[in-house]
Motif scaffolding. Structure first.
Motif: not given
Length: 543
Positions: A337-346
């Motif tokens: 659930l937080t991987r998509p958020l991190m992906q958008d930062f990276a």
């Protein structure tokens, strides 16, 4: 290449309604790939928020270093250069690693990422780079350690590597021995049917695992072999160098953890309000972050002002966890659930390619993206295919059935075909015998019961034994009929095993390695010619 939409295979689902652009479901995501204005709007938002993401130059260095580890292709290097210099955007898709390339759906996801990037590049008139994000941080080794093939015996066979003893570390941190790799390759060699392509295929696999890599590295090398020339850039979510770029966002997730938790719960409620089940329910008190340590990869929960695992074996004060984000971000990782958020930062994610289950849980994430002042990228459904092997095409024509017939009721049609081969009408004759015997025997039962009540049960048992003997004779007779038509039955099984193995879609069972052994490297090129559909869907493909 012939492509035919395969309708009626997907049951009603949130992902299918999204694919069909249902307005209510699309509201969960805020955009849809069929709308060109949504692509333009997302690109504009990415340009305006460039400063909020990881530094492009540092990101490019991380990506170049990883490509060097797995085998560099000039097209992938040029893509990274573009991502650094030309303010290129990215289309991203990801998957857990898979032994010897894993299931066929991984190939289709990589293909969709590449095709979507080309589509977006033409639409926007600017560079768009395809990126495949390998979920090496996941610790479910059993999801990654196997591949299915069609064996010499004509059955589905699973080739696997056992997880080493000890703590359950991330797949990218699980070391494998040369002996394990050698045994896996030899098991694959013994199981694969002989073909003109088999020796070269096995030699290449042996080269790629000669240094006893992790599953993630071996998987990345194969994907690079298959798609590096198409400019596909690979990264590992558990790459320590990438983690160092992500430390500031881990800090953000920790500092605003309660907000993220509340937003995820709100997302759950929104999905339920539309009548859909929640795919990956957020747990109360869950920090939605993992920590890596001697005990393996463990999920953190908020307990009395601390972050700890369920067993209390690992525990951090909030400041300690923040210090970890600053100094040792490689000890942290995201959950689904937080991987998509991190992906958008990276990455400057223009669009992300997702399978049906992924679309379902991304439908829960809208409030979490909004709470962190991020817009959700465009969601592109992964393309799905069922490959009609040339030999199977001939069998379908011979028995006058369609692929959907085999998928939906192959066993039933096989039984009906065998019944039609029974020139003696065994079923009808044995049914008549059973019925006539029951009629003749009924008066005897009545009579012996009158003679002595205790004889009634004996008579019933005697009747049942006779019925069993009749059934046994019928079974033997039908077996004899089946043996006479053994070749035909094997052909029915061939269609079923090819199109719907183990009662599941072909793409979820067989690995690409299964087909590359049968049809050679040119088989992979077939898919690169498949016409692109931005809304995905399932299609049958034949040559």
């Amino acid at each position: 290449m012939n492509l035919t939409p395969l309708e009626g295979l997907s049951s009603p689902s949130l992902a299918e309604r999204y694919r069909m652009a249902d307005p209510a479901v699309c509201g969960l995501f805020g955009s849809h790939p069929s709308n060109s204005q949504d692509w333009l709007g997302r690109a504009d938002w990415l340009d305006r928020t460039e400063a909020n993401r990881a530094d492009r130059s540092q990101l490019a260095s991380v990506l170049r270093a990883y490509q060097t580890r797995i085998g560099t292709h000039e097209a992938a290097v040029r893509a990274i250069d573009s991502l650094e210099r030309d303010q290129a955007l990215a289309v991203v898709g990801g998957q857990q690693a898979g032994l010897f390339g894993g299931a066929l759906l991984i190939v289709y996801k990589a293909l969709t990422v590449i095709q979507t990037a080309k589509y977006a590049e033409e639409l926007l008139g600017r560079p768009v780079v395809p990126v495949f994000w390998i979920a090496g941080e996941d610790h479910d080794f059993d999801e990654a350690n196997h591949v299915h093939i069609g064996s010499i015996e004509g059955q589905v066979k699973r080739i696997r590597i056992e997880r080493p003893e000890g703590a359950r570390h991330a797949v990218s941190r699980t070391e494998l021995s040369s002996e394990q790799w050698a045994a896996a390759v030899e098991e694959l060699s013994a199981a694969l049917p002989d073909s003109e392509f088999k020796p070269a295929l096995l030699d290449r696999l042996r080269e790629q695992v000669a240094d006893a890599p992790t599953l993630t590295i071996a998987f990345a090398r194969l994907l690079s072999d298959w798609f590096g020339s198409d400019g596909l850039v690979l990264l590992d979510a558990d790459d320590p160098a990438l983690r160092r770029l992500e430390g500031s966002f881990f800090r953000r997730l920790i500092e605003r953890n309660d907000e993220v938790e509340a937003a995820l719960a709100e997302g759950d409620s929104r999905v339920r309000s539309l009548g859909w089940p929640v795919q990956a329910e957020s747990a109360p008190g869950c920090a939605n972050l993992f920590v890596h340590g001697d005990a393996g990869r463990v999920l953190l929960y908020k307990q009395n002002g601390r972050f700890a695992d369920r067993r209390g074996e690992v525990s951090f004060e909030r400041d300690e966890l923040l210090r970890l984000a600053d100094e040792n971000p490689d000890r942290l990782s995201n959950n689904a659930l937080t991987r998509p958020l991190m992906q958008d930062f990276a990455l400057p994610v223009l669009a992300t390619v997702l399978g049906p289950s992924e679309i379902a849980y991304w439908g829960q994430l809208g409030p979490a993206f909004a709470r962190l002042e991020i817009e959700m990228p465009l969601i592109v459904p992964r393309q799905s295919f069922t490959y009609l092997e040339p030999g199977v095409v001939k069998l379908l024509e011979k028995y006058e059935v369609s692929p959907l017939d085999i998928i939906r009721r192959g066993d039933e049609l096989k039984a009906q075909w065998l019944e039609r081969q029974d020139q003696w009408q065994l079923e009808a004759k044995f049914a008549a015998v059973r019925e006539r015997f029951a009629e003749l025997y009924a008066p005897i039962l009545d009579t012996v019961a009158q003679v002595e009540s205790g004889l009634a049960k004996l008579g019933e048992a005697n009747r049942d034994r006779i019925m069993q003997q009749i059934a046994y004779l019928q079974e033997r007779a039908e077996d004899s009929v089946a043996k006479k038509h053994d070749a035909g039955l094997r052909q029915w099984d061939r269609m079923r095993f090819s199109l719907w193995p183990q009662g599941k879609p072909q793409e979820r069972i067989y690995g690409a390695i299964h087909f590359l052994n049968r049809y050679g490297p040119d088989w992979l090129e077939l898919w690169k010619q498949a016409p692109y559909d931005v809304t995905g869907g399932h299609r049958i493909v034949s040559e």
